[in-house]
Design a protein around this motif. Sequence first.
Motif, short mmCIF file in Angstrom:
data_model
loop_
_atom_site.label_atom_id
_atom_site.label_comp_id
_atom_site.label_asym_id
_atom_site.label_seq_id
_atom_site.Cartn_x
_atom_site.Cartn_y
_atom_site.Cartn_z
N ILE A 256 49.93 1.37 -50.83
CA ILE A 256 51.16 2.12 -51.05
C ILE A 256 52.26 1.42 -50.28
O ILE A 256 51.99 0.88 -49.20
CB ILE A 256 50.97 3.57 -50.58
CG1 ILE A 256 51.34 4.46 -51.68
CG2 ILE A 256 51.76 3.93 -49.41
CD1 ILE A 256 50.94 5.69 -51.96
N ALA A 257 53.46 1.40 -50.80
CA ALA A 257 54.59 0.78 -50.11
C ALA A 257 55.75 1.76 -50.08
O ALA A 257 55.98 2.50 -51.04
CB ALA A 257 55.00 -0.50 -50.82
N PHE A 258 56.47 1.79 -48.97
CA PHE A 258 57.65 2.64 -48.83
C PHE A 258 58.55 2.05 -47.76
O PHE A 258 58.15 1.14 -47.02
CB PHE A 258 57.27 4.09 -48.51
CG PHE A 258 56.47 4.26 -47.25
CD1 PHE A 258 57.10 4.52 -46.03
CD2 PHE A 258 55.09 4.18 -47.28
CE1 PHE A 258 56.36 4.68 -44.87
CE2 PHE A 258 54.33 4.35 -46.12
CZ PHE A 258 54.98 4.60 -44.92
N THR A 259 59.75 2.54 -47.69
CA THR A 259 60.70 2.10 -46.67
C THR A 259 60.90 3.22 -45.66
O THR A 259 61.10 4.38 -46.05
CB THR A 259 62.05 1.73 -47.32
OG1 THR A 259 61.83 0.71 -48.28
CG2 THR A 259 63.04 1.23 -46.28
N ALA A 260 60.84 2.88 -44.38
CA ALA A 260 61.07 3.84 -43.31
C ALA A 260 61.83 3.13 -42.20
O ALA A 260 61.48 2.00 -41.82
CB ALA A 260 59.75 4.38 -42.78
#
Length: 117
Positions: A85-89
């Motif tokens: 899974i990839a996301f920006t934080a």
Amino acid sequence: MQTELSPADGTDDLQYDQTNDRYVFRHDGDGTATITTTIVHALASIADTDVSQGEFSLYDSVDPDALERIFSQKADGTERTGGHIAFTALEHEVYVYANGDVIIYPPAETHRPTPSR
């Protein structure tokens, strides 16, 4: 080619991969910390953010409960072996893999043109 890794501030298992400009961490699935706890502490260390003061919440970027379910054991008790899974934080790109690898890329530097004189 060998990649140079050095420990990041305050997190023994978090390492900076200078060659690829990323932070690398291995989540211990057999440990007591959840994957979301691992991610939050890694991001807090990298971004120099105090999570205990409410400066950052993973909910601002991804649903932590869904993240836990995605990487938990299958219904038959076997481990998940594929997927990510990839996301920006905190302006960092975060990649979480089923095998426990967590890769965090720092924000891209904004290249501003030099003002004309």
